[in-house]
Structure formats: structure tokens, C-alpha cells
Design an enzyme around this catalytic site. Structure first.
Site, PDB file in Angstrom:
ATOM      1  N   THR A   1     -36.635   1.979 -54.363  1.00 33.38           N
ATOM      2  CA  THR A   1     -36.257   0.992 -54.982  1.00 33.38           C
ATOM      3  C   THR A   1     -34.819   0.991 -55.018  1.00 33.38           C
ATOM      4  O   THR A   1     -33.661   0.009 -55.336  1.00 33.38           O
ATOM      5  CB  THR A   1     -36.407   1.731 -56.157  1.00 33.38           C
ATOM      6  OG1 THR A   1     -35.327   2.676 -56.501  1.00 33.38           O
ATOM      7  CG2 THR A   1     -38.137   1.889 -57.221  1.00 33.38           C
TER       8      THR A   1
ATOM      9  N   ARG B   1     -34.950   9.219 -61.424  1.00 34.24           N
ATOM     10  CA  ARG B   1     -35.010   8.342 -62.063  1.00 34.24           C
ATOM     11  C   ARG B   1     -35.322   7.248 -62.002  1.00 34.24           C
ATOM     12  O   ARG B   1     -35.042   5.917 -62.891  1.00 34.24           O
ATOM     13  CB  ARG B   1     -32.922   7.777 -61.676  1.00 34.24           C
ATOM     14  CG  ARG B   1     -31.976   7.256 -62.129  1.00 34.24           C
ATOM     15  CD  ARG B   1     -30.566   7.309 -61.953  1.00 34.24           C
ATOM     16  NE  ARG B   1     -30.887   6.607 -60.518  1.00 34.24           N
ATOM     17  CZ  ARG B   1     -29.669   5.401 -60.134  1.00 34.24           C
ATOM     18  NH1 ARG B   1     -28.620   6.203 -60.605  1.00 34.24           N
ATOM     19  NH2 ARG B   1     -29.988   5.275 -58.856  1.00 34.24           N
TER      20      ARG B   1
ATOM     21  N   CYS C   1     -26.749   0.629 -38.918  1.00 32.48           N
ATOM     22  CA  CYS C   1     -26.466  -0.689 -38.967  1.00 32.48           C
ATOM     23  C   CYS C   1     -25.784  -1.439 -37.947  1.00 32.48           C
ATOM     24  O   CYS C   1     -26.477  -2.469 -37.170  1.00 32.48           O
ATOM     25  CB  CYS C   1     -26.350  -0.957 -40.630  1.00 32.48           C
ATOM     26  SG  CYS C   1     -24.833  -0.384 -41.310  1.00 32.48           S
TER      27      CYS C   1
ATOM     28  N   HIS D   1     -23.696  -8.412 -41.637  1.00 36.40           N
ATOM     29  CA  HIS D   1     -22.021  -7.624 -40.566  1.00 36.40           C
ATOM     30  C   HIS D   1     -21.819  -8.468 -39.437  1.00 36.40           C
ATOM     31  O   HIS D   1     -22.446  -8.708 -38.857  1.00 36.40           O
ATOM     32  CB  HIS D   1     -23.068  -6.082 -40.394  1.00 36.40           C
ATOM     33  CG  HIS D   1     -22.801  -5.103 -41.724  1.00 36.40           C
ATOM     34  ND1 HIS D   1     -22.350  -5.511 -42.770  1.00 36.40           N
ATOM     35  CD2 HIS D   1     -23.320  -3.858 -40.994  1.00 36.40           C
ATOM     36  CE1 HIS D   1     -23.062  -3.934 -43.588  1.00 36.40           C
ATOM     37  NE2 HIS D   1     -23.392  -3.218 -42.582  1.00 36.40           N
TER      38      HIS D   1
END
Lengths: 335, 335
Positions: free
Chosen positions: B12, B40, B129, B242
């Protein structure tokens, strides 16, 4: 104390307005002040040291009786009007790029090469904003250990383009946040929530004029053509304040501690470097700050002698209006 | 065609959601798909290839019968649960930093070092990344002329921090545009209309963990500890995508033309470089783009052999979810 008749050309622009307010803040010793602009802005009323001034259209005759003419109206206006001012006896301090690389014209950051001011033949040039803040931070390091090579990447605010660009960033940001299209007008692409690796025009080798200013102006101001420089200039979606990531190869080793001490003892520079307290230079800090902020000071482990720095300054003030007026101050102080 | 039981841990989150949509887009051959998260988020219903899936709480038993477990739930979760998945026979492709520098764990960008995938002992790590997009662009240059040293400055989007950071940028931007105060919660300072030269924690020598990831991971992926790397990582007020300003010192000279050809022929890389048409990589271009975009390709005149590049990629996709799934694809393709 002697007083001078001062003209500000381009008084209603983003930098011109800063000039007028800095003349007041620093209590510059002017006798008369003449605020000049194009026809479009003539008639605007501006205030300085409690007096109101009506902005006039700039003509050659505007410089009669002027001692010091501060220009920030673009290269075209400088090329056309600065010689007229000089002809009438004024010394021009020019914030455009028109004369910066002219051999007859000193290019000055007062903390770096104040002595060059007195070599002028009527015109003194103010360097490009991104160069000024860089050389201010580099000078103490250069003097101590020498500089071989610089690799710079910039994070420049839209105020460097002018008031229209600040409005465009505001309008586009609102549009994007409302799920609407951004309509680029000043910049060729959307600037809101985007970075443009493009400032000023492109040359044939792929570099921009902004990038080459950082190469050529740095060598001229430091009076050392052996300093190798390569730069990448980018526009970030920020209203005001330029940041620079500067990688320095030095001739001799300088530790982080030594670099901090050198910088802390340099007028016009403030060290903001305490990672434990999450303290480093930020562009939103410099609205009211004249100093060049230096932080993220690290030894570069990829070479024998090197440093990385993060340098931030208010591009409208130290990068433009303030440096121009500091040149004028230095010039009259030594008279 | 063989099919595999796949689990997505952290389904999620910002990267997890991209993973689920990429599994669908690329028609990944899964038999069963299990979407896992913390308590959660358990109960969330997500869709993949037309089927609805109810997100379950991750427990060690979640990995029974799972062949491939894609983790993007942070280092803590990976350290605790990846060994449980391996114990039950799954191969883990982990997007956290937990195992990246572990000697037993391959660190893979499929376009760069696909062969390392098969050295795994249960876990394969997905790089950071900012490293992924950089090495993807560097590999063809490395293969052709060798790389001595890299000087990198990054312009990283807030999506790398997660969904909460994207919300913070949105809220702060609205506040600032309304003349209100920005209240930093996720970041230590205002991110709206500001740049933070600070990503991840600080080490004693002043570098951040993000900066050191670019040093260490690059050497590991390229399998060459002689590549010297120094980096400065900065967060810019952009939602996603980025950018990196990369200065490369090569062993031998490579011209701009040669570099463009090399890059244009590299799978996963797209050259966006036509200054005359004001074409260069932009972060707002990459929402729907998987390729790494490379532009502003210039010879570095400050050294004998060098290049400057501007490299942009979608950090949630090629920088995270897509690369993870490409690792899994390569692994099963060669089985």
C-alpha cells in the site's frame, strides 16, 4: 563627507528596487538620486531615505551631473547608455553581462579583487549572480591552498530571470495544485514543481551562456586562467536564493576544520554547518541576509586534495544589487 | 509458461502500489498474488489484472508457498521478514537498504549486471533510486572508455520519502502561496519553494547516507572499486522524478557524438538532447516513462577526458518498483 549624485538605471526592476532599498539601508552618501527606467515604468513613484522620487525615462542627458550610475537594465540598455554616462563624467557600475569580459573593464567582487576597481576607464562590471557567491566562498580557500579545478552544479531561483518569472512560478504552482495545466510563457517549459537544466542561451558545444559565465568570470575575477572550471546550471522552482554544489580540487590538502576556520574569518561569508543540529544553508533563509552562506563542508575522498561545499546567497542582493553598491562604496571610500 | 506465486510486502506504500501496477502492465506471470502490509493498511482492497485482492498483515507464514517476495517496506521490515520468506523457499527481491552492501547479496540493475542475479543465496537487493538511474546511464560509457571518477549533484523529488512527504509538499506549497506559514513535519525544514541539501542521516565526516549509497553501491554494481565517486544529494520541491548532474572523468576520450550513440543504443536509456529545440530531460516528463533520460551531454573542457550529463528518471518506477520487477523477470527468464 563627500556626497555623490547617483543614478539607478532600471530602477523599477527586481534588482533595481533592491538597489534603491540598499542605498537607503547602507546610508549611501548620495546628494541627488535619479531613478531611471523605460517609458513603460516612467512616472512610478519610489521612496528612498524618506524622499519620494518620480522615475524618469533614461536618455543620454539623464547622466548630466551624475557621478555614479548603477545600471541594471539588461545588456542592450548598458551597451547603448553606459558610454553616454561615461562621456558625461559618470562612473558606471554595470550589472549586465555587456562589459564583463571586456579587457578594459574590471569585473569585481569587493571581498575578492577590490584592487581591480581602480583600473577602470569609466565602467566597472558586476559579475553574474552565480559567480559572485561562488568566488566569495572560494577566495579564502584559494589564498590558503590554491585551486586546480571546480565542478559546479547550481540550483537557481526564478528571481534571477525577473519579476515576470516570479509571477509565472506563482501562477503555475497554483494551477498545478488545482489540477490545472501550467502555461509556460517566460520559460520554455513548466517551472512549477519542475527543474530546468537550462539558463540563458545554448552555445554550439552544448553549454549554456550561464555555465560559461561561471567559467570565464571566475578566471577573470580570481586573475588566474589556470583554474579549471566546469559547470551545470539549473533553474529550480524557488522564488529567490541561489544554491550551488561546488566540488573543489585544491593544490594542497585542507581539512574540514581548517576550511571552516578560513571561511568563518572571511568578511561577507557565514558558515552554516552543523549537521548534528540539521543546520546547513537554505535558500528560504536568505531573504534578509547579505552574507554568502557556506555549509555541507566535506573533504572529497575521491581525490587527494578536495572539498565539497554547499553555497547559498540572495541572488538579488549579494548576487546583484548589493555587490554593485559595494563596488561603488569601495570606490568612493578610497578616493 | 511457468507461473509463480508472488508476494508484495508494503503493497500500500508509494513504491508498493507502483509494483502492483507494474506486475499488471508487464503481465508478470504470477499464479497467485499476495499483497501484504502492516496492520494499519490490512483490509485495503487493491486490483491487479482485473482481480481484487485484500491486503493482509505480513507474518512469517505469509510466505508459505510463495516463490518470489518483492519487499518495499523499509529496512526494519526487510531485516525481520526477508529471512522468514527465504526460510520458506521464496526468493526475496528487496527494495530497502538492509542487504545492499551484504557480500552474500547481489545488488542488481538488470541492464548493468544481470549476471549477478544468479549468485544469490535467497535475497537480491534493489539499489537506491539515485544509484540505479546513474549506473544505467554510465554503463555504456564505462564499457567503452572506462570511468575514473564521478562528481554528482542530485535534484531529488519528495516521492522518494513517501506519500506523506508528497502531501507535505502539497500542503506547504498551498500555505506559502496563501501567505501562510509552512509547518515542517516530515522534513526538518520547509520543503515548499526551498531546497534541502540533506537526504537520509548524517555520518561523522559530514556526508549523508544517501551520498554514501551513491559511492558504495556504484562500486558494487559496476564491480569496480577503483571508480572514485563523490556526491552531494539534495531534495528539491518536486513531487516525482529525480534529476542528477553527473560529471564523469573517463580513462579515454569520448566525444559528444560518440556518447550520444552509445547511450542511444542502450536498452532502458533514452537520449533527450537537442538544445536547438530546447529539448533536455525534465522531471515532469517521466510520470509515464520507464526509461532513464539522458541529455545536456557535453565534453568537460576542464580535464583531458570527461563528460557532463543530466540524467532524469521516475524514481518510483525505474528507481524502485520497476527495477525490482525487472530483476524478478530476468531471474525467471533464465531459469
Amino acid at each position: 563627507m563627500e556626497k555623490y549624485n547617483v543614478a539607478v538605471v532600471g530602477a523599477t526592476g527586481a534588482v533595481g528596487r533592491e538597489m534603491v532599498s540598499i542605498l537607503e539601508e547602507r546610508d549611501f552618501p548620495f546628494a541627488n538620486l535619479r531613478l531611471l527606467a523605460t517609458e513603460r515604468s516612467a512616472g512610478t513613484v519610489m521612496t528612498c531615505k524618506g524622499e519620494e522620487y518620480v522615475v524618469e525615462v533614461t536618455t543620454p542627458d539623464s547622466f548630466e551631473d551624475i557621478d555614479i550610475a548603477l545600471f541594471s537594465a539588461g545588456s542592450g540598455a548598458s551597451k547603448k547608455l553606459a558610454p553616454e554616462a561615461v562621456k558625461r563624467g559618470a562612473v558606471v557600475v554595470d550589472n549586465s553581462s555587456a562589459y564583463r569580459m571586456d579587457d578594459e573593464v574590471p569585473l569585481v567582487v569587493p571581498e575578492v579583487n577590490p584592487e581591480d576597481i581602480f583600473e577602470h576607464t569609466g565602467i566597472i562590471a558586476n559579475p553574474n549572480c552565480s559567480t559572485i557567491q561562488m568566488v566569495a566562498a572560494l577566495k579564502p580557500i584559494y589564498d590558503q591552498v590554491g585551486i586546480k579545478r571546480l565542478v559546479i552544479s547550481t540550483y537557481q531561483a526564478v528571481s534571477g530571470t525577473g519579476k515576470d518569472a516570479m509571477d509565472e512560478l506563482e501562477q503555475q504552482s497554483k494551477a498545478v495544485l488545482n489540477g490545472e495545466e501550467a502555461n509556460p510563457e517566460i520559460y520554455p517549459h513548466q517551472i512549477a514543481f519542475n527543474v530546468l537544466p537550462h539558463i540563458d542561451i545554448f552555445f554550439d558545444d552544448g553549454y549554456t551562456k550561464e555555465e560559461m559565465k561561471m567559467v570565464n568570470e571566475t578566471q577573470k575575477i580570481m586573475n588566474d586562467n589556470n583554474i579549471k572550471v566546469t559547470a551545470t546550471a539549473a533553474r529550480v522552482p524557488i522564488f529567490n536564493g541561489h544554491a550551488e554544489s561546488i566540488n573543489i580540487e585544491t593544490n594542497d590538502r585542507v581539512t574540514v576544520k581548517e576550511a571552516k576556520e578560513l571561511l568563518a574569518n572571511t568578511p561577507g561569508v557565514r558558515v552554516e554547518d552543523d549537521p548534528d543540529k540539521l543546520k546547513y544553508p537554505l535558500q528560504n533563509q536568505v531573504t534578509e541576509i547579505d552574507d554568502v552562506l557556506v555549509g555541507r563542508i566535506r573533504e572529497d575522498h575521491s581525490i587527494d586534495n578536495g572539498l565539497n561545499l554547499w553555497v547559498v546567497a540572495n541572488n538579488l542582493r549579494k548576487g546583484a544589487a548589493l555587490n554593485t553598491i559595494q563596488i561603488a562604496e569601495k570606490m568612493i571610500e578610497e578616493k
